[in-house]
Design a protein around this motif. Structure first.
Motif, short mmCIF file in Angstrom:
data_model
loop_
_atom_site.label_atom_id
_atom_site.label_comp_id
_atom_site.label_asym_id
_atom_site.label_seq_id
_atom_site.Cartn_x
_atom_site.Cartn_y
_atom_site.Cartn_z
N LYS A 106 0.85 -1.18 0.00
CA LYS A 106 0.00 0.00 0.00
C LYS A 106 0.89 1.24 0.00
CE LYS A 106 -3.90 -2.10 2.26
NZ LYS A 106 -4.18 -2.81 3.48
N PRO A 107 0.48 2.31 -0.68
CA PRO A 107 1.26 3.54 -0.57
C PRO A 107 1.24 4.01 0.88
CG PRO A 107 -0.80 3.93 -1.76
CD PRO A 107 -0.72 2.46 -1.49
N LEU A 108 2.40 4.32 1.43
CA LEU A 108 2.46 4.61 2.86
C LEU A 108 2.29 6.10 3.15
CD1 LEU A 108 5.41 2.26 3.93
CD2 LEU A 108 2.95 1.81 4.00
N GLN A 146 4.55 6.55 8.21
CA GLN A 146 4.76 5.13 7.94
C GLN A 146 5.99 4.92 7.05
OE1 GLN A 146 0.88 4.19 6.14
NE2 GLN A 146 0.54 2.70 7.79
N VAL A 162 -0.89 4.15 18.01
CA VAL A 162 -2.21 3.73 18.47
C VAL A 162 -2.76 2.66 17.55
CG1 VAL A 162 -2.74 5.93 19.55
CG2 VAL A 162 -3.36 5.55 17.15
N THR A 163 -3.74 1.92 18.03
CA THR A 163 -4.41 0.91 17.21
C THR A 163 -4.91 1.59 15.94
OG1 THR A 163 -5.29 0.32 19.34
CG2 THR A 163 -5.96 -1.03 17.50
N GLY A 164 -4.62 0.98 14.78
CA GLY A 164 -5.11 1.56 13.54
C GLY A 164 -4.16 2.57 12.93
N SER A 165 -2.99 2.75 13.54
CA SER A 165 -2.06 3.74 12.98
C SER A 165 -1.25 3.15 11.83
CB SER A 165 -1.13 4.27 14.07
OG SER A 165 -0.40 3.21 14.65
N GLY A 166 -1.40 1.87 11.58
CA GLY A 166 -0.72 1.28 10.43
C GLY A 166 0.60 0.62 10.77
N LYS A 167 0.76 0.13 12.01
CA LYS A 167 1.99 -0.55 12.39
C LYS A 167 2.18 -1.83 11.57
CE LYS A 167 0.75 -0.94 16.75
NZ LYS A 167 -0.53 -0.21 16.69
N THR A 168 1.08 -2.56 11.37
CA THR A 168 1.19 -3.82 10.64
C THR A 168 1.73 -3.56 9.23
OG1 THR A 168 -0.71 -4.57 11.90
CG2 THR A 168 -0.06 -5.90 10.01
N GLU A 169 1.17 -2.54 8.57
CA GLU A 169 1.65 -2.18 7.23
C GLU A 169 3.16 -1.94 7.27
OE1 GLU A 169 -0.06 -2.77 4.46
OE2 GLU A 169 -1.81 -2.73 5.78
N ARG A 216 -4.13 -10.50 4.82
CA ARG A 216 -3.33 -9.30 4.56
C ARG A 216 -1.95 -9.68 4.07
NH1 ARG A 216 -4.04 -4.86 9.32
NH2 ARG A 216 -2.54 -3.67 8.13
N TYR A 221 -4.24 5.79 10.65
CA TYR A 221 -4.05 5.90 9.23
C TYR A 221 -5.28 6.55 8.58
CZ TYR A 221 -3.66 5.09 4.38
OH TYR A 221 -3.63 5.31 3.05
N ASN A 236 -10.11 -6.52 13.31
CA ASN A 236 -10.69 -5.37 12.65
C ASN A 236 -12.18 -5.58 12.48
OD1 ASN A 236 -9.32 -3.10 11.91
ND2 ASN A 236 -8.21 -4.13 10.27
N ARG A 267 -12.48 2.11 13.61
CA ARG A 267 -11.19 1.93 12.95
C ARG A 267 -11.21 2.35 11.50
NH1 ARG A 267 -6.75 -1.45 14.74
NH2 ARG A 267 -6.87 -2.35 12.68
P1 ADP Z 1 -2.15 -1.23 13.47
O1 ADP Z 1 -1.33 -2.43 13.17
O2 ADP Z 1 -1.33 -0.06 13.95
O3 ADP Z 1 -3.34 -1.47 14.33
P2 ADP Z 1 -2.95 -1.49 10.71
O4 ADP Z 1 -1.66 -1.66 10.00
O5 ADP Z 1 -3.77 -2.69 10.97
O6 ADP Z 1 -2.73 -0.70 12.08
O7 ADP Z 1 -3.79 -0.41 9.92
C1 ADP Z 1 -5.12 -0.04 10.25
C2 ADP Z 1 -6.00 -0.01 9.01
O8 ADP Z 1 -5.54 0.99 8.11
C3 ADP Z 1 -5.98 -1.32 8.26
O9 ADP Z 1 -7.25 -1.58 7.74
C4 ADP Z 1 -4.99 -1.06 7.15
O10 ADP Z 1 -5.25 -1.87 6.03
C5 ADP Z 1 -5.19 0.40 6.86
N1 ADP Z 1 -3.94 1.02 6.40
C6 ADP Z 1 -2.85 1.24 7.15
N2 ADP Z 1 -1.88 1.83 6.42
C7 ADP Z 1 -2.38 1.98 5.17
C8 ADP Z 1 -1.88 2.53 3.95
N3 ADP Z 1 -0.64 3.06 3.88
N4 ADP Z 1 -2.69 2.53 2.87
C9 ADP Z 1 -3.94 2.01 2.94
N5 ADP Z 1 -4.47 1.48 4.06
C10 ADP Z 1 -3.72 1.45 5.17
#
Ligand code: ADP
Ligand code: ZN
Length: 734
Positions: free
Chosen positions: A195-197, A201, A225-232, A264, A381, A550, A590
């Motif tokens: 995904k484009p960051l 990120q 925070v939860t939803g900030s895109g750490k997993t990405e 994912r 995010y 989620n 979220r």
């Molecule tokens: P965290 O791990 O911090 O809880 P996630 O990585 O799960 O956060 O991201 C939260 C949501 O935002 C997910 O649905 C994810 O797919 C979306 N998201 C995060 N970063 C991006 C991005 N760069 N582009 C598109 N969607 C994103």
């Protein structure tokens, strides 16, 4: 670094670490020689046992009487790195090496050549005659997928007799064949577009990529925070690791291993990673173990025990939700998978990423001291915002008797339901009611084997002990006064809350998420994915729901009893409450868009410092205050703790022995450590065994393990049936 020789020719004297209590014994290398780390079968008295070649023989056992290795196990040898890891972890946790070896060879049937292994798989149509037992077998196959089962395993998972499985083979529905050779996992493609960051990120990903490209050890705390895109972000770190041709391990709290996460990964890398947790078959375990050893699996997603897989070239370990208490194992071997991940990575020249919205105070301090790097994602995010947070002061709500949802919360739930949005009610109590008591005499029903109350589980229609799992029927007559029909449930559990929801919102679809309500990890995953797809209006859950799922339509979180857990005596009580409530609240809203999430905490103490910290959003101040408190008291990570847990069926026996140990604690005094106790454990009896605890407190640099070893080596002979466990860096004090 020069280690032991990597190869031992025929007839050489070698040391073999066996899986038995005897530990390391000398043998002779077999014909053709043997490699360091090779798994072997050796004679031990009249038996044959499995072991691993651990180095040159060192014992003074008469060379003429040495016996040769019986045979080699058809599996890749343990790498020198793995040997070092097991040795050092054993020293750190004071775990005997044979137990360490068992943890590292947890793949079933390792010593069986593939030609000797038979598996059962689906081969034809459903049988003409269908029974409940047969249906259960087919259900298990559907849940686990078709990779094949060991015959006994299939029957066991389905809860039927082996004859049922054989019957299905006869009917042609199933077939039994030789297991194929274990196949490599599909290659993951790190260069598919991610995904484009967002800018923060991208910055974090860049830093992690550089760290991984260095091929050296380092640990980074990734906070957001939860939803900030750490997993990405950490998936980008995995991508870099794969580009380097090295392997990546992502550890998740067991329950967060959701289908959603695997999807994912598949979306990012074009295929699925290897999975390691309690929900995979024996065949899959064996395959993952052997493929990890040969670098034929690039990415593994697993629960804490995945840390002991024999990776050939590990470049990255991600510990997601690093603060989660399920990373601490407290049985047989006491260890923290988070801390041992750091140890393993430092030996392997790998990077560690600790990801969390609410890090442990330990990791927070380590980042502050510069031992760990720190990366922060500051916002959610995209357009998603953090939920609005508030309290409901229960002193000012008119609560009906036997009800736990306040009028204010009920109104919010109704409003969500009308808009087609989901609500989550969080209550960290399994079962129907935490207490069952007699209204005539006040007697509470306790477990016969433990110092614990029995908890009513209405779905099972039994009382269950959450310590030992013992169950009994709900008595009609009070066991104490004999009066009939007066047994009553006191207080709420999730099942009782579900009852209230059904009464008050008869048109809403509700589901209860509690670990005891699902017969398998797969069934639970299914329930979670159904909720994610919107098939529920009101979710009622224990801490199971707090973790990494989620639920896009979820916009309201109601914490039924925010006071639960605030009062613990343990130094982590505040931190844990904070983490849990933050995490649960973070489930709301979220996905962004119109619906900003709302989290409401029902409490009788809205002014409690922890509740105030959660509402204020001043997380850093909260951690700094917790860290300062720990520092002032010399508590971890500023000082060190070790727990000693003794148990025995006889109370005086265990108490006498503990006092005898405490009187001889000179080796502990020599390093300046304090010994607290012995004292009866807070849960003083479990499974019929009386428990006594001691706690050792020492300065951060004190050689605690060496002192404890010396102390225990000098101990008086233990009475039969006494158990003694050492818990280095304890998390639980019960
Ligand atoms: P965290 O791990 O911090 O809880 P996630 O990585 O799960 O956060 O991201 C939260 C949501 O935002 C997910 O649905 C994810 O797919 C979306 N998201 C995060 N970063 C991006 C991005 N760069 N582009 C598109 N969607 C994103
Ligand atoms: Zn019990």
């Amino acid at each position: 670094m020069s280690g032991p020789p990597l190869f031992y020719p025929h007839g050489a004297r070698i040391a073999v670490l066996t899986q038995e209590v005897v530990g390391i014994l000398d043998y002779l290398a077999p014909e053709g020689g043997v490699r360091l780390g090779q798994l072997v079968v050796v004679p031990l008295g009249p038996r044959r046992v499995m072991g691993a070649v651990w180095g040159p023989g060192t014992g003074d056992f008469d060379p003429a009487r040495l016996r040769p290795v019986a045979r080699l196990v058809d599996a890749p040898p343990l790498a020198p790195e793995m040997i070092e890891f097991l040795t050092r972890m054993g020293e750190y946790t004071l775990t005997p090496l044979p137990l360490m070896l068992r943890m590292a060879t947890r793949a079933p049937d390792l010593d069986q050549p593939p030609s000797a292994r038979r598996v059962i798989h689906l081969a034809g149509a459903a049988p003409e005659r269908m029974t409940d037992a047969r249906a259960a077998v087919l259900q298990v196959i559907a849940e686990y997928g078709g990779a094949g089962f060991a015959p006994a395993e299939l029957a066991q998972l389905a809860g039927v007799s082996p004859g049922v499985v054989q019957g299905l083979v006869k009917a042609g529905t199933l077939a039994e064949t030789l297991a194929p050779r274990d196949l490599p996992y599909p290659r993951l493609d790190p260069d598919l577009p991610g995904k484009p960051l967002a800018p923060d990120q991208a910055e974090a990903a860049l830093r992690l990529r550089a760290a991984i490209a260095s091929r050296a050890y380092g640990t980074t705390l990734l906070r957001g925070v939860t939803g900030s895109g750490k997993t990405e972000v950490y998936l980008e770190a995995v991508a870099e690791c794969l580009r380097q041709g090295r392997q990546a391990l992502v550890l998740l709290p067991e329950i967060a291993l959701s289908a959603e996460f695997l999807n994912r990964v598949e979306a990012r890398f074009g295929d699925r990673p290897g999975e390691w947790h309690s929900g995979i078959t024996r065949g899959e375990r064996r395959r993952l173990w052997t493929m990890a050893a040969q670098n034929h699996v690039g990415m593994v997603v697993g629960a804490r025990s995945a840390l002991f897989l024999p990776f050939a070239d590990l470049g990255l370990i991600v510990v997601d939700e690093e603060h989660d208490s399920s990373y601490k194992q407290e049985d047989t071997v006491y260890y923290s998978a988070r801390d041992m991940a750091v140890l393993r990575a430092s030996i392997a020249g790998a990077q560690v990423v600790l990801a969390s919205a609410t890090p442990s105070v330990e990791s927070w301090v380590n980042a502050g001291l510069g031992k760990y790097a720190r990366l922060d994602l500051r916002a959610r995010y995209g357009s998603a915002e953090l939920p609005e947070m508030g309290t409901i002061d229960l002193r000012q709500q008119e609560m009906e008797k036997g009800r736990w949802i306040s009028p204010r919360l009920a109104a919010e739930i109704r409003a969500r339901k009308d808009k087609g949005e989901q609500s989550l009610l969080f209550l960290n109590r399994r079962g129907y009611a935490p207490i069952t008591a007699c209204r005539a005499c006040g007697q509470q029903i306790g477990c016969d084997h433990c110092d614990a109350r029995m908890v009513e589980h209405r779905f099972q229609n039994r009382l269950v002990c959450h310590q030992c799992g013992a169950t009994k029927p709900i008595p009609v007559a009070c066991p104490s006064c004999g009066v009939e029909g007066k047994m009553t449930a006191i207080g709420p559990g999730v099942e009782r809350l579900a009852e209230e929801v059904a009464e008050r919102f008869p048109n809403a679809r509700a589901s209860v998420l509690s670990s005891d309500l699902f017969h398998s990890a797969r069934a639970l995953k299914q329930a979670i994915s159904d909720i994610g797809a919107g098939e529920t209006d009101i979710i009622i859950g224990t801490q199971l729901v707090a973790k990494g799922h989620n639920f896009p339509r979820l916009t309201l979180v109601g914490v039924i009893d925010a006071d639960l857990g605030l009062q613990g005596a343990d130094m982590r009580a505040a931190e844990r409450s904070f983490q849990l409530m933050r995490q649960v609240a973070g489930r709301a809203g979220r996905e962004g868009g119109e619906a900003r999430g709302l989290a409401l905490l029902q409490t009788y103490q809205p002014d409690h410092p922890v509740i105030r910290a959660i509402l204020s959003g001043q997380d850093e101040e909260f951690w700094d205050a917790e860290a300062a408190g720990r520092q002032a008291a010399g508590m971890p990570p500023f000082g060190r703790l070790a727990g000693i847990i003794l148990s025995h069926p006889d109370q005086p026996v265990v108490e006498d022995y503990a006092h005898a140990l405490a009187r001889r604690a000179a080796p502990l005094q020599a390093i300046g450590a304090e010994l607290w106790g012995p004292a009866p454990a807070p849960i003083a009896r479990v499974r019929g065994r009386y428990r006594v605890r001691m706690l050792i407190h020492a300065a951060r640099q004190a050689p605690v393990q060496a002192a404890i070893s010396q102390w225990l080596a000098l101990a008086p002979k233990a009475p039969t049936n006494l158990r003694l466990a050492v818990d280095i860096d304890p998390q639980s004090f019960l």
